[in-house]
Design a protein around this motif. Structure first.
Motif, PDB file in Angstrom:
ATOM      1  N   MET A   1     -51.242 -43.609 103.071  1.00  0.00           N
ATOM      2  CA  MET A   1     -50.905 -42.154 102.395  1.00  0.00           C
ATOM      3  C   MET A   1     -50.150 -42.449 100.885  1.00  0.00           C
ATOM      4  O   MET A   1     -50.468 -42.365  99.950  1.00  0.00           O
ATOM      5  CB  MET A   1     -49.866 -41.389 103.037  1.00  0.00           C
ATOM      6  N   THR A   2     -48.989 -43.203 101.239  1.00  0.00           N
ATOM      7  CA  THR A   2     -48.250 -43.710 100.051  1.00  0.00           C
ATOM      8  C   THR A   2     -47.895 -45.320 100.229  1.00  0.00           C
ATOM      9  O   THR A   2     -48.054 -45.675 101.339  1.00  0.00           O
ATOM     10  CB  THR A   2     -46.901 -42.944  99.605  1.00  0.00           C
ATOM     11  N   LYS A   3     -47.135 -45.872  99.346  1.00  0.00           N
ATOM     12  CA  LYS A   3     -46.696 -47.292  99.368  1.00  0.00           C
ATOM     13  C   LYS A   3     -45.880 -47.342 100.874  1.00  0.00           C
ATOM     14  O   LYS A   3     -46.100 -48.471 101.698  1.00  0.00           O
ATOM     15  CB  LYS A   3     -45.699 -47.832  98.398  1.00  0.00           C
ATOM     16  N   ASN A   4     -45.071 -46.423 101.165  1.00  0.00           N
ATOM     17  CA  ASN A   4     -44.084 -46.621 102.167  1.00  0.00           C
ATOM     18  C   ASN A   4     -44.206 -45.435 103.571  1.00  0.00           C
ATOM     19  O   ASN A   4     -43.421 -45.390 104.467  1.00  0.00           O
ATOM     20  CB  ASN A   4     -42.645 -46.463 101.740  1.00  0.00           C
ATOM     21  N   PHE A   5     -45.221 -44.643 103.152  1.00  0.00           N
ATOM     22  CA  PHE A   5     -45.288 -43.780 104.448  1.00  0.00           C
ATOM     23  C   PHE A   5     -46.889 -43.558 104.714  1.00  0.00           C
ATOM     24  O   PHE A   5     -47.660 -43.718 103.998  1.00  0.00           O
ATOM     25  CB  PHE A   5     -44.980 -42.187 103.840  1.00  0.00           C
ATOM     26  N   SER A   6     -47.224 -43.590 106.126  1.00  0.00           N
ATOM     27  CA  SER A   6     -48.321 -43.325 106.839  1.00  0.00           C
ATOM     28  C   SER A   6     -48.599 -42.072 107.133  1.00  0.00           C
ATOM     29  O   SER A   6     -47.604 -41.286 107.358  1.00  0.00           O
ATOM     30  CB  SER A   6     -48.515 -44.584 107.946  1.00  0.00           C
ATOM     31  N   ILE A   7     -50.114 -41.598 107.279  1.00  0.00           N
ATOM     32  CA  ILE A   7     -50.196 -40.391 107.647  1.00  0.00           C
ATOM     33  C   ILE A   7     -49.679 -39.920 109.160  1.00  0.00           C
ATOM     34  O   ILE A   7     -49.207 -38.800 109.496  1.00  0.00           O
ATOM     35  CB  ILE A   7     -51.825 -40.074 107.654  1.00  0.00           C
ATOM     36  N   LYS A   8     -49.736 -41.085 109.959  1.00  0.00           N
ATOM     37  CA  LYS A   8     -48.858 -40.829 111.457  1.00  0.00           C
ATOM     38  C   LYS A   8     -47.741 -40.217 111.306  1.00  0.00           C
ATOM     39  O   LYS A   8     -47.259 -39.541 112.313  1.00  0.00           O
ATOM     40  CB  LYS A   8     -49.024 -42.455 112.165  1.00  0.00           C
ATOM     41  N   GLU A   9     -46.951 -40.645 110.347  1.00  0.00           N
ATOM     42  CA  GLU A   9     -45.549 -40.264 110.457  1.00  0.00           C
ATOM     43  C   GLU A   9     -45.310 -38.546 110.037  1.00  0.00           C
ATOM     44  O   GLU A   9     -44.444 -38.149 110.414  1.00  0.00           O
ATOM     45  CB  GLU A   9     -44.558 -40.860 109.221  1.00  0.00           C
ATOM     46  N   PHE A  10     -46.418 -37.993 109.556  1.00  0.00           N
ATOM     47  CA  PHE A  10     -46.329 -36.893 109.122  1.00  0.00           C
ATOM     48  C   PHE A  10     -47.276 -35.672 110.280  1.00  0.00           C
ATOM     49  O   PHE A  10     -47.199 -34.722 110.201  1.00  0.00           O
ATOM     50  CB  PHE A  10     -47.019 -36.618 107.864  1.00  0.00           C
ATOM     51  N   GLU A  11     -47.914 -36.502 111.206  1.00  0.00           N
ATOM     52  CA  GLU A  11     -48.867 -35.747 112.066  1.00  0.00           C
ATOM     53  C   GLU A  11     -47.700 -35.000 113.347  1.00  0.00           C
ATOM     54  O   GLU A  11     -46.724 -35.227 113.521  1.00  0.00           O
ATOM     55  CB  GLU A  11     -49.508 -36.694 113.088  1.00  0.00           C
ATOM     56  N   CYS A  12     -48.320 -33.933 113.765  1.00  0.00           N
ATOM     57  CA  CYS A  12     -47.492 -33.255 114.948  1.00  0.00           C
ATOM     58  C   CYS A  12     -47.493 -34.157 116.033  1.00  0.00           C
ATOM     59  O   CYS A  12     -48.164 -34.885 116.407  1.00  0.00           O
ATOM     60  CB  CYS A  12     -48.421 -32.241 115.190  1.00  0.00           C
ATOM     61  N   LYS A  13     -46.302 -34.096 116.779  1.00  0.00           N
ATOM     62  CA  LYS A  13     -45.641 -34.817 117.799  1.00  0.00           C
ATOM     63  C   LYS A  13     -46.344 -34.760 118.965  1.00  0.00           C
ATOM     64  O   LYS A  13     -46.477 -35.157 119.896  1.00  0.00           O
ATOM     65  CB  LYS A  13     -44.296 -34.690 118.153  1.00  0.00           C
ATOM     66  N   CYS A  14     -47.205 -33.477 119.139  1.00  0.00           N
ATOM     67  CA  CYS A  14     -47.881 -33.243 120.352  1.00  0.00           C
ATOM     68  C   CYS A  14     -49.348 -33.967 120.234  1.00  0.00           C
ATOM     69  O   CYS A  14     -50.120 -33.892 121.361  1.00  0.00           O
ATOM     70  CB  CYS A  14     -48.255 -31.624 120.426  1.00  0.00           C
ATOM     71  N   GLY A  15     -49.862 -34.452 119.323  1.00  0.00           N
ATOM     72  CA  GLY A  15     -51.030 -35.120 119.104  1.00  0.00           C
ATOM     73  C   GLY A  15     -52.125 -34.400 118.736  1.00  0.00           C
ATOM     74  O   GLY A  15     -53.100 -34.878 118.694  1.00  0.00           O
ATOM     75  N   CYS A  16     -52.087 -33.051 118.135  1.00  0.00           N
ATOM     76  CA  CYS A  16     -53.175 -32.397 117.722  1.00  0.00           C
ATOM     77  C   CYS A  16     -53.663 -33.105 116.468  1.00  0.00           C
ATOM     78  O   CYS A  16     -53.039 -33.617 115.942  1.00  0.00           O
ATOM     79  CB  CYS A  16     -52.843 -31.109 118.083  1.00  0.00           C
ATOM     80  N   GLU A  17     -54.825 -32.344 116.126  1.00  0.00           N
ATOM     81  CA  GLU A  17     -55.465 -32.721 114.923  1.00  0.00           C
ATOM     82  C   GLU A  17     -55.015 -32.137 113.663  1.00  0.00           C
ATOM     83  O   GLU A  17     -54.970 -30.785 114.036  1.00  0.00           O
ATOM     84  CB  GLU A  17     -57.057 -32.696 115.030  1.00  0.00           C
ATOM     85  N   MET A  18     -54.749 -32.541 112.821  1.00  0.00           N
ATOM     86  CA  MET A  18     -54.064 -31.864 111.650  1.00  0.00           C
ATOM     87  C   MET A  18     -55.251 -31.248 110.825  1.00  0.00           C
ATOM     88  O   MET A  18     -56.146 -32.117 110.406  1.00  0.00           O
ATOM     89  CB  MET A  18     -53.511 -32.991 110.445  1.00  0.00           C
ATOM     90  N   PRO A  19     -55.099 -29.712 110.416  1.00  0.00           N
ATOM     91  CA  PRO A  19     -56.199 -29.183 109.606  1.00  0.00           C
ATOM     92  C   PRO A  19     -56.166 -29.704 108.312  1.00  0.00           C
ATOM     93  O   PRO A  19     -55.205 -30.322 107.651  1.00  0.00           O
ATOM     94  CB  PRO A  19     -55.812 -27.660 109.595  1.00  0.00           C
ATOM     95  N   ASP A  20     -57.628 -29.628 107.653  1.00  0.00           N
ATOM     96  CA  ASP A  20     -57.540 -30.301 106.216  1.00  0.00           C
ATOM     97  C   ASP A  20     -56.711 -29.526 105.333  1.00  0.00           C
ATOM     98  O   ASP A  20     -56.259 -30.226 104.481  1.00  0.00           O
ATOM     99  CB  ASP A  20     -59.171 -30.188 105.771  1.00  0.00           C
ATOM    100  N   ASP A  21     -56.222 -28.331 105.216  1.00  0.00           N
ATOM    101  CA  ASP A  21     -55.576 -27.524 104.395  1.00  0.00           C
ATOM    102  C   ASP A  21     -54.052 -27.996 104.704  1.00  0.00           C
ATOM    103  O   ASP A  21     -53.306 -28.077 103.594  1.00  0.00           O
ATOM    104  CB  ASP A  21     -55.661 -26.003 104.545  1.00  0.00           C
ATOM    105  N   VAL A  22     -53.516 -28.414 105.711  1.00  0.00           N
ATOM    106  CA  VAL A  22     -52.586 -29.065 105.904  1.00  0.00           C
ATOM    107  C   VAL A  22     -52.179 -30.384 105.320  1.00  0.00           C
ATOM    108  O   VAL A  22     -51.422 -30.833 104.711  1.00  0.00           O
ATOM    109  CB  VAL A  22     -52.068 -28.826 107.551  1.00  0.00           C
ATOM    110  N   LEU A  23     -53.520 -31.222 105.575  1.00  0.00           N
ATOM    111  CA  LEU A  23     -53.470 -32.561 104.872  1.00  0.00           C
ATOM    112  C   LEU A  23     -53.295 -32.470 103.381  1.00  0.00           C
ATOM    113  O   LEU A  23     -52.326 -33.463 102.907  1.00  0.00           O
ATOM    114  CB  LEU A  23     -54.793 -33.027 105.311  1.00  0.00           C
ATOM    115  N   VAL A  24     -53.647 -31.410 102.643  1.00  0.00           N
ATOM    116  CA  VAL A  24     -53.505 -31.227 101.396  1.00  0.00           C
ATOM    117  C   VAL A  24     -52.004 -31.218 100.988  1.00  0.00           C
ATOM    118  O   VAL A  24     -51.515 -31.885 100.219  1.00  0.00           O
ATOM    119  CB  VAL A  24     -54.121 -30.145 100.673  1.00  0.00           C
TER     120      VAL A  24
END
Length: 124
Positions: free
Chosen positions: A1-24
């Motif tokens: 995502m950025t130099k120091n952050f991955s998308i995994k760090e921002f995902e819901c702890k329950c493991g569900c899929e992140m909606p596209d509008d949330v990803l924005v």
């Protein structure tokens, strides 16, 4: 995502899929946190970012939580006290316009930052 952050760090702890509008929103939030990381030159741990409704309820989040929209992160900056340092540092960055204005919550073990566009401050 950025130099120091991955998308995994921002995902819901329950493991569900992140909606596209949330990803924005998460992308915007990650860029703000990367700016902070560049300024402090210390690692930032993301305790919680996006939360689906079910997980948000499970952790006691409000129905209006910015976490539901992917606009919030509960963070710890290594080497900074969440109460004495991080809160004030982020507040100063928002006041100077260096990062997006939003919510800032002070808690004993982490600091909440969100990009809601309006100023909101609280002590948890």
């Amino acid at each position: 995502m950025t130099k120091n952050f991955s998308i995994k760090e921002f995902e819901c702890k329950c493991g569900c899929e992140m909606p596209d509008d949330v990803l924005v929103n998460i992308t915007k939030l990650a860029n703000q946190l990367q700016y902070v990381r560049n300024c402090v030159a210390m690692p930032i741990t993301i305790n919680s970012a996006y939360r689906c409704e079910e997980h948000n309820k499970a952790v006691g989040g409000s129905v209006n939580s910015q976490h539901l929209l992917g606009k919030a992160a509960d963070i710890v900056i290594q080497g900074l006290d969440p109460v004495l340092d991080t809160y004030d540092y982020l507040d100063d960055l928002m006041l100077s316009g260096e990062i997006l204005q939003g919510g800032l919550g002070m808690y004993s073990s982490f600091t909440h930052y969100d990009i809601r566009k309006t100023k909101a401050r609280w002590n948890g």
